[in-house]
Design a protein around this motif. Structure first.
Motif, PDB file in Angstrom:
ATOM      1  N   ASN A  12      35.722  81.120  14.095  1.00 47.90           N
ATOM      2  CA  ASN A  12      36.729  81.210  15.539  1.00 47.90           C
ATOM      3  C   ASN A  12      35.763  79.357  16.309  1.00 47.90           C
ATOM      4  OD1 ASN A  12      36.577  83.929  15.716  1.00 47.90           O
ATOM      5  ND2 ASN A  12      34.506  84.466  15.701  1.00 47.90           N
ATOM      6  N   ARG A  13      36.144  78.341  14.868  1.00 47.32           N
ATOM      7  CA  ARG A  13      36.308  77.244  15.397  1.00 47.32           C
ATOM      8  C   ARG A  13      37.315  76.225  15.281  1.00 47.32           C
ATOM      9  NH1 ARG A  13      30.837  75.655  15.056  1.00 47.32           N
ATOM     10  NH2 ARG A  13      31.560  73.460  16.291  1.00 47.32           N
ATOM     11  N   GLY A  14      37.085  75.296  15.821  1.00 45.81           N
ATOM     12  CA  GLY A  14      38.391  74.555  15.738  1.00 45.81           C
ATOM     13  C   GLY A  14      38.348  73.653  14.310  1.00 45.81           C
ATOM     14  N   LEU A  15      39.074  72.995  13.469  1.00 49.40           N
ATOM     15  CA  LEU A  15      39.244  72.046  12.615  1.00 49.40           C
ATOM     16  C   LEU A  15      37.740  70.555  12.805  1.00 49.40           C
ATOM     17  CD1 LEU A  15      41.828  74.105  12.736  1.00 49.40           C
ATOM     18  CD2 LEU A  15      42.700  71.685  11.278  1.00 49.40           C
ATOM     19  N   GLN A  16      37.918  70.596  11.481  1.00 46.19           N
ATOM     20  CA  GLN A  16      36.784  69.852  11.570  1.00 46.19           C
ATOM     21  C   GLN A  16      37.188  68.663  10.361  1.00 46.19           C
ATOM     22  OE1 GLN A  16      32.639  70.558  11.476  1.00 46.19           O
ATOM     23  NE2 GLN A  16      32.656  72.413  12.271  1.00 46.19           N
ATOM     24  N   PHE A  17      36.982  66.940  10.583  1.00 48.20           N
ATOM     25  CA  PHE A  17      37.285  66.502   9.535  1.00 48.20           C
ATOM     26  C   PHE A  17      36.720  66.294   8.486  1.00 48.20           C
ATOM     27  CE2 PHE A  17      39.800  62.226   8.361  1.00 48.20           C
ATOM     28  CZ  PHE A  17      38.546  61.470   8.002  1.00 48.20           C
ATOM     29  N   LEU A  18      37.558  66.660   7.696  1.00 50.84           N
ATOM     30  CA  LEU A  18      36.993  65.739   6.380  1.00 50.84           C
ATOM     31  C   LEU A  18      36.623  64.030   5.826  1.00 50.84           C
ATOM     32  CD1 LEU A  18      36.762  68.977   4.132  1.00 50.84           C
ATOM     33  CD2 LEU A  18      35.041  68.149   5.282  1.00 50.84           C
ATOM     34  N   LEU A  19      37.948  63.892   5.296  1.00 51.69           N
ATOM     35  CA  LEU A  19      38.567  63.195   4.985  1.00 51.69           C
ATOM     36  C   LEU A  19      39.958  62.684   4.439  1.00 51.69           C
ATOM     37  CD1 LEU A  19      40.397  63.144   1.760  1.00 51.69           C
ATOM     38  CD2 LEU A  19      37.730  63.735   1.457  1.00 51.69           C
ATOM     39  N   LYS A  20      40.276  61.279   4.932  1.00 52.56           N
ATOM     40  CA  LYS A  20      41.855  60.893   4.827  1.00 52.56           C
ATOM     41  C   LYS A  20      41.682  59.646   3.784  1.00 52.56           C
ATOM     42  CE  LYS A  20      40.880  57.706   8.529  1.00 52.56           C
ATOM     43  NZ  LYS A  20      40.857  56.907   9.792  1.00 52.56           N
ATOM     44  N   TYR A  21      43.438  59.415   3.658  1.00 53.88           N
ATOM     45  CA  TYR A  21      43.453  58.702   2.844  1.00 53.88           C
ATOM     46  C   TYR A  21      45.070  57.909   3.264  1.00 53.88           C
ATOM     47  CZ  TYR A  21      46.842  56.191  -0.858  1.00 53.88           C
ATOM     48  OH  TYR A  21      46.992  55.753  -1.480  1.00 53.88           O
ATOM     49  N   ILE A  22      45.177  56.328   3.710  1.00 52.06           N
ATOM     50  CA  ILE A  22      46.274  55.995   4.179  1.00 52.06           C
ATOM     51  C   ILE A  22      46.821  54.818   2.576  1.00 52.06           C
ATOM     52  CG2 ILE A  22      44.925  54.461   5.291  1.00 52.06           C
ATOM     53  CD1 ILE A  22      47.136  53.982   7.644  1.00 52.06           C
TER      54      ILE A  22
END
Lengths: 115, 113
Positions: free
Chosen positions: A41-51
């Motif tokens: 029942n929650r939105g998405l939470q950012f964990l990590l990214k790669y660029i």
């Protein structure tokens, strides 16, 4: 077109053991890759990214992910799982250029960490 | 600072009706994106707006429309609702449009009966 595959609907792991959640991607050009986590029942939470740069990316809550260009994979890992890590995990991809904020998500992997 | 806020949290409509969902981005964020998440699937991109202009549109019918206001808040409108429109609608904000991570709201759960 861009796409993401998360081959496992569910991953079960014992608390304290290492965990891996798999992700492979397809995109024209270089990818911009993300992991997000979703609790009930929650939105998405950012964990990590790669660029670009180091293939091993470190993120929130002790998670890390390894970018492998030859295998077009971006697997999420954690050395020691916690019960509180139990949640739905999404891998996402977009093109580095011209992609705007259009993320393409996988279907998600339910992680269950048991005592 | 407040996160991304969406209203309402839950909504029940009947087929053929119209619905408006609202989103307030994080202060300082100028880009708002909308995603649809059907149960058991990953979020699907619907729209992106930046500085009140549409910057991207996903593969959704014309029944779906959106706009962004001068204060960067946004509305998503869906006309002639179908049962298949039942989903969690997520709003995400970011500072810009290039190489930005998205901050998601908790979503609006729409049920079409």
């Amino acid at each position: 077109a861009q796409s993401v595959a998360q081959p496992e609907d569910q991953v079960n792991v014992a608390e304290g053991n290492p965990l891996t959640v798999k992700c492979t991607y397809s995109v024209s050009g270089n990818p911009y890759l993300f992991w997000y986590v979703q609790y009930p029942n929650r939105g998405l939470q950012f964990l990590l990214k790669y660029i670009t740069g180091d293939n091993l990316v470190k993120g929130s809550y002790g998670f890390e992910a390894e970018f492998n260009k030859s295998q077009t994979s971006f697997h999420l890992k954690k050395p020691s799982a916690l019960v509180s890590d139990s949640a739905l995990y999404f891998c996402a991809v977009r093109r580095i250029t011209g992609g705007g904020n259009k993320l393409t998500f996988g279907t998600g992997t339910q992680l269950k960490v048991e005592l | 600072d407040a996160g991304v806020t969406q209203s309402p949290t839950h909504l029940i409509k009947t087929r053929g009706q119209q619905v408006t969902l609202r989103c307030s981005p994080i202060s300082g964020h100028k880009s708002v994106s909308w995603y649809q998440q059907v149960l058991g699937q990953g979020p699907q991109f619907i729209f992106q707006y930046y500085e009140k202009e549409e910057r991207g549109r996903g593969n959704f019918p014309d029944r779906f429309s959106a706009r962004q206001f001068p204060n960067y808040s946004s509305e998503l409108n869906v006309n002639a609702l179908l049962l298949g429109d039942s989903a969690l609608y997520l709003c995400a904000s970011s500072r810009g449009t290039v190489n930005e991570k998205l901050f998601f709201g908790s979503g609006t759960q729409l049920s079409v009966l």
